[in-house]
Design an enzyme around this catalytic site. Structure first.
Site, mmCIF file in Angstrom:
data_model
loop_
_atom_site.group_PDB
_atom_site.id
_atom_site.type_symbol
_atom_site.label_atom_id
_atom_site.label_comp_id
_atom_site.label_asym_id
_atom_site.label_seq_id
_atom_site.Cartn_x
_atom_site.Cartn_y
_atom_site.Cartn_z
ATOM 1 N N SER A 277 0.852 -1.178 0.000
ATOM 2 C CA SER A 277 0.000 0.000 0.000
ATOM 3 C C SER A 277 0.893 1.234 0.000
ATOM 4 O O SER A 277 1.946 1.258 -0.651
ATOM 5 C CB SER A 277 -0.926 -0.077 1.217
ATOM 6 O OG SER A 277 -1.735 1.055 1.301
ATOM 7 N N TYR B 14 -5.519 8.236 -6.434
ATOM 8 C CA TYR B 14 -4.520 7.313 -5.877
ATOM 9 C C TYR B 14 -4.913 6.963 -4.439
ATOM 10 O O TYR B 14 -4.872 5.794 -4.046
ATOM 11 C CB TYR B 14 -3.131 7.956 -5.942
ATOM 12 C CG TYR B 14 -2.020 7.016 -5.527
ATOM 13 C CD1 TYR B 14 -1.712 5.885 -6.281
ATOM 14 C CD2 TYR B 14 -1.266 7.263 -4.383
ATOM 15 C CE1 TYR B 14 -0.692 5.025 -5.902
ATOM 16 C CE2 TYR B 14 -0.241 6.408 -3.999
ATOM 17 C CZ TYR B 14 0.048 5.293 -4.759
ATOM 18 O OH TYR B 14 1.054 4.438 -4.380
ATOM 19 N N LYS C 196 -5.670 3.129 -2.951
ATOM 20 C CA LYS C 196 -4.906 2.509 -1.853
ATOM 21 C C LYS C 196 -5.764 2.385 -0.590
ATOM 22 O O LYS C 196 -5.600 1.420 0.168
ATOM 23 C CB LYS C 196 -3.623 3.304 -1.572
ATOM 24 C CG LYS C 196 -2.585 3.213 -2.698
ATOM 25 C CD LYS C 196 -2.028 1.782 -2.894
ATOM 26 C CE LYS C 196 -0.830 1.745 -3.825
ATOM 27 N NZ LYS C 196 -0.361 0.382 -4.131
HETATM 28 N N1 NAP Z 1 7.546 4.900 -5.269
HETATM 29 C C1 NAP Z 1 6.759 5.508 -4.390
HETATM 30 O O1 NAP Z 1 6.962 6.679 -4.086
HETATM 31 C C2 NAP Z 1 5.624 4.746 -3.757
HETATM 32 C C3 NAP Z 1 5.052 5.264 -2.596
HETATM 33 C C4 NAP Z 1 4.035 4.553 -1.964
HETATM 34 C C5 NAP Z 1 3.612 3.346 -2.498
HETATM 35 N N2 NAP Z 1 4.153 2.861 -3.651
HETATM 36 C C6 NAP Z 1 3.669 1.584 -4.169
HETATM 37 O O2 NAP Z 1 4.733 0.667 -4.241
HETATM 38 C C7 NAP Z 1 4.454 -0.306 -5.268
HETATM 39 C C8 NAP Z 1 5.687 -0.474 -6.150
HETATM 40 O O3 NAP Z 1 5.929 0.700 -6.865
HETATM 41 P P1 NAP Z 1 7.395 1.247 -7.181
HETATM 42 O O4 NAP Z 1 7.659 2.350 -6.257
HETATM 43 O O5 NAP Z 1 8.368 0.138 -7.229
HETATM 44 O O6 NAP Z 1 7.158 1.885 -8.641
HETATM 45 P P2 NAP Z 1 7.483 1.332 -10.117
HETATM 46 O O7 NAP Z 1 8.959 1.239 -10.319
HETATM 47 O O8 NAP Z 1 6.693 2.197 -11.036
HETATM 48 O O9 NAP Z 1 6.912 -0.159 -10.131
HETATM 49 C C9 NAP Z 1 5.578 -0.451 -10.364
HETATM 50 C C10 NAP Z 1 5.482 -1.838 -10.950
HETATM 51 O O10 NAP Z 1 4.092 -2.133 -11.161
HETATM 52 C C11 NAP Z 1 3.965 -2.627 -12.479
HETATM 53 N N3 NAP Z 1 2.631 -2.453 -13.040
HETATM 54 C C12 NAP Z 1 1.971 -1.308 -13.333
HETATM 55 N N4 NAP Z 1 0.766 -1.595 -13.858
HETATM 56 C C13 NAP Z 1 0.683 -2.953 -13.891
HETATM 57 C C14 NAP Z 1 -0.305 -3.876 -14.322
HETATM 58 N N5 NAP Z 1 -1.469 -3.473 -14.851
HETATM 59 N N6 NAP Z 1 -0.059 -5.206 -14.197
HETATM 60 C C15 NAP Z 1 1.107 -5.646 -13.678
HETATM 61 N N7 NAP Z 1 2.085 -4.825 -13.274
HETATM 62 C C16 NAP Z 1 1.870 -3.501 -13.383
HETATM 63 C C17 NAP Z 1 5.031 -1.897 -13.291
HETATM 64 O O11 NAP Z 1 5.252 -2.624 -14.479
HETATM 65 P P3 NAP Z 1 5.571 -1.948 -15.915
HETATM 66 O O12 NAP Z 1 7.067 -1.796 -15.927
HETATM 67 O O13 NAP Z 1 5.051 -2.950 -16.893
HETATM 68 O O14 NAP Z 1 4.846 -0.629 -15.953
HETATM 69 C C18 NAP Z 1 6.181 -1.973 -12.304
HETATM 70 O O15 NAP Z 1 6.806 -3.226 -12.345
HETATM 71 C C19 NAP Z 1 3.210 0.193 -5.998
HETATM 72 O O16 NAP Z 1 2.077 -0.522 -5.546
HETATM 73 C C20 NAP Z 1 3.119 1.655 -5.580
HETATM 74 O O17 NAP Z 1 1.787 2.128 -5.608
HETATM 75 C C21 NAP Z 1 5.174 3.542 -4.289
#
Ligand code: NAP
Length: 275
Positions: free
Chosen positions: A134, A149, A153
């Protein structure tokens, strides 16, 4: 170190998902690393105990094939990490219909699809664990123009809490990890911004929000993603049994504020930061 345990992870092409896949592989776990475009992956393919599966969490046929394929490959899945996610930002008024649905489809309906497909397997095994990734945006509001968003979440949080009661008797465990923004991922680049050149009413706020996001990453104030991976692993290995883990200073500070003042004061405090 080796173990006969297996983890299934969504969204392992970049960021937290990829780091989590590598971490579990190094711990000796088998890893079903799923992503939308496994044909492009070059790094995870180097690990003997990682197998790639094609999975867009919004597509039921791909969910079915990936989960069946992972079970066939490894026999038993112990832990599922619902990590795949993306952000829609911008004024609600300006969001395209398709973008609104997409935000819910990926961040909330996606985990629902994966969880529903795994439940018969977990029931047959006498247990299992879902770790849902989350955000601090799942437990509080904090960034203007992030209502969609937040919605997605908050939905994931409600789903996870609500499932507790029906899955506890089946020995199926649930965990939530809330991160406050980490480095080494594509999250900011992947944000879908809702904009309309003819409507300027939200421009001032938009500039402040994009400025805040840019300065946070420039200042290096984002959390080390390894701390989030460690929190995920602590739940999977049983080192911790915390239902909800908020990782990082930013998220913890926000939640401390949220729980210490009335909601009206909280909202005003956050809003003032963007005046
Ligand atoms: N980074 C932050 O600041 C932050 C903060 C709070 C929470 N989060 C959460 O942490 C988690 C991981 O994000 P991250 O920070 O590592 O960002 P990220 O690098 O953008 O990774 C997101 C991943 O989700 C995949 N994805 C997106 N849409 C998808 C779909 N329809 N089916 C399958 N995979 C899909 C992307 O794949 P593609 O390469 O194919 O697009 C990528 O592998 C997410 O749930 C995000 O909401 C992130």
């Amino acid at each position: 170190m080796t173990t006969n345990k297996t983890v299934f992870i969504t969204g392992t092409s970049t960021g937290l998902g990829k780091l989590t896949a590598k971490h579990f592989a190094k711990l000796g776990w088998n890893v079903a690393a799923t992503m939308r475009t496994p044909e492009k992956e070059t790094e995870l393919t180097a690990y003997e105990n990682i197998k790639l599966f094609k999975l867009d969490v919004t597509k039921l046929a791909e969910v079915n094939a990936a989960v069946d394929g992972a079970i066939a490959a490894f026999g038993k899945i112990d832990v599922v990490v619902n990590n795949a996610g993306m952000g829609v930002y911008g004024a609600l008024e300006l969001a395209e219909e398709e973008t609104i649905d997409w935000q819910f489809a990926v961040n909330a309906r996606g985990p629902i699809n994966v969880i529903r497909k795994f439940l018969p397997h977990f029931r047959a095994n006498g247990g299992g664990m879902f770790i849902n990734i989350s955000s601090f945006m799942g437990v509080t509001t904090a960034v203007p123009l992030g209502s969609l968003y937040n919605m997605s979440k908050f939905a994931l949080e409600g789903l996870t809490e609500g499932l507790y009661y029906e899955l506890k008797p089946l020995n199926i465990e649930l965990r939530l990890i809330e991160q406050g923004g980490s480095s080494g991922n594509n999250f900011l680049n992947n944000i879908r911004w809702s904009k309309d050149d003819n409507i300027t009413a939200y421009d001032g706020l938009m500039n402040k929000v994009t400025g805040m996001m840019a300065s946070r990453s420039d200042e290096g104030s984002l959390d080390d993603p390894q701390t989030i991976v460690d929190a995920i692993a602590a739940q999977a290995t049983g080192a911790s049994r915390q239902f909800r883990t908020v990782v990082g200073e930013a998220g913890n500070n926000l939640l401390a504020l949220r729980s210490s003042v009335p909601i009206e004061e909280y909202l005003e405090t956050i809003a003032k930061g963007y005046e």
